[in-house]
Design a protein around this motif. Sequence first.
Motif, short mmCIF file in Angstrom:
data_model
loop_
_atom_site.label_atom_id
_atom_site.label_comp_id
_atom_site.label_asym_id
_atom_site.label_seq_id
_atom_site.Cartn_x
_atom_site.Cartn_y
_atom_site.Cartn_z
N ILE A 157 0.87 -1.11 -0.10
CA ILE A 157 0.13 -0.05 0.07
C ILE A 157 1.00 1.13 0.09
O ILE A 157 0.71 2.13 -0.66
CB ILE A 157 -1.04 0.04 1.05
N PRO A 212 -5.79 7.35 0.22
CA PRO A 212 -6.52 6.39 -0.77
C PRO A 212 -7.89 7.05 -1.12
O PRO A 212 -8.42 7.53 -0.04
CB PRO A 212 -6.41 4.94 -0.19
N ALA A 260 -7.25 0.83 -1.92
CA ALA A 260 -6.15 0.13 -0.85
C ALA A 260 -6.77 -1.11 -0.34
O ALA A 260 -7.86 -0.68 0.25
CB ALA A 260 -5.68 1.11 0.23
N GLU A 306 -4.27 1.78 4.68
CA GLU A 306 -5.24 2.05 3.82
C GLU A 306 -6.24 3.12 4.11
O GLU A 306 -7.11 3.57 3.39
CB GLU A 306 -6.28 0.80 3.75
#
Length: 400
Positions: A101, A171, A136, A146
């Motif tokens: 990520i 994200p 993510a 995330e």
Amino acid sequence: MTHVQQVLMPGKIFYGRDSFAEVGRQARALGQKALIVSDPLMEKMGHVARCIEHLEREALSCAAYCGVDREPTDIHLEEALAVCREEQCDVIVALGGGSCIDTAKAVAVMMTNPGRLHDYVGNKQTFPNHPLPLIAIPTTAGTGSEVTKVTVITDTANEIKMMLAHPQLLPAVAIVDAQLTVSCPPAVTAATGVDALCHAIEAYISRKAQPLTDILALAAIELIVQYLPRAYVQGDDLEAREKMSLAALLAGAAFSNASVTLVHGMSRPVGALFHVPHGVSNAMLLPAVLEYTRPEAVNRFAKIGRIMHPESEDLSEERLADLTIASIKRLCRDLQIPNMRQYGIDEEQFAQAVEKMARDALASGSPGNNPRVPSHAEIVRLYRVCYDYDFQADLSREAI
């Protein structure tokens, strides 16, 4: 003086069983061609193939970069950028642990901005352009990447971890499906779980904490202390996995907005120089750093103690603070967290590196958020304590 606070989160968060299937519909709403950023293990396990199926079901074409290793580096970033440019992708899907990520965040922002990632470290300059949209999908319950505005990428030439915190790194979509974490082996479950615990504790004691991040952090702590031992012992306990995934998300949102403190400041140099996975290096440091911090955070440690041990409500704040640290030591011991010697870090190399690590830790800015702000010499001493730290020993209240 303003009392206005701000909390940043992804635009959309999907969580729960089978939420992974949402990736196709979300990606189609954001772009025409997706780049999947993942690692060899996710590819081997078939998760990348499943992701491609979800995307293709929505008539979305895609490419994949699966070269991310245990810790994300500028080499991974350049390789993934090359694939993204060649394939002309306009939406990024990160599938994996925090390393995947974090790499994907850096790809998304550098696809649309000039220069190198190094140019933006320490807020030397801001990103002039919006990044590519990022989805993510974590496969571990730990980093919380995330839902954060943070990425950490190792500068391989200088052996330092570049930490960037910027709203444009958030994200667009987070998808948290705990079924993707069931395959995590016990050691990874332990390391990532303690990483989430670090995020929650540091967010709660941070000088930048605020009421909303306090709520997120304390909720995460309550879930972690209850469900991490279960997930560690019984990997297919889906309830425990789901609770840990939720805890990691909450802890990530807490620290992204309140910042981390001394543990993370000291952890990054260990990872950069000795290639220790981030969750493991955090866990190695956590109990000793809490002992050091205790004198300036008794009331906050006591609040954590009441959550961890509700039956001990009648204890004094001093006793509860001690109980908190002792309980975290016991948890690390039960999860078989190694100290640095046990992990295999060479003692002589470590001794030669501690001065640089202390400088790098202070330069990161994170130690300045700690309730007890350390000097360079104190960080050096803490590193030396952590090298041979005994998780079996009784709690010592002597100052480090």
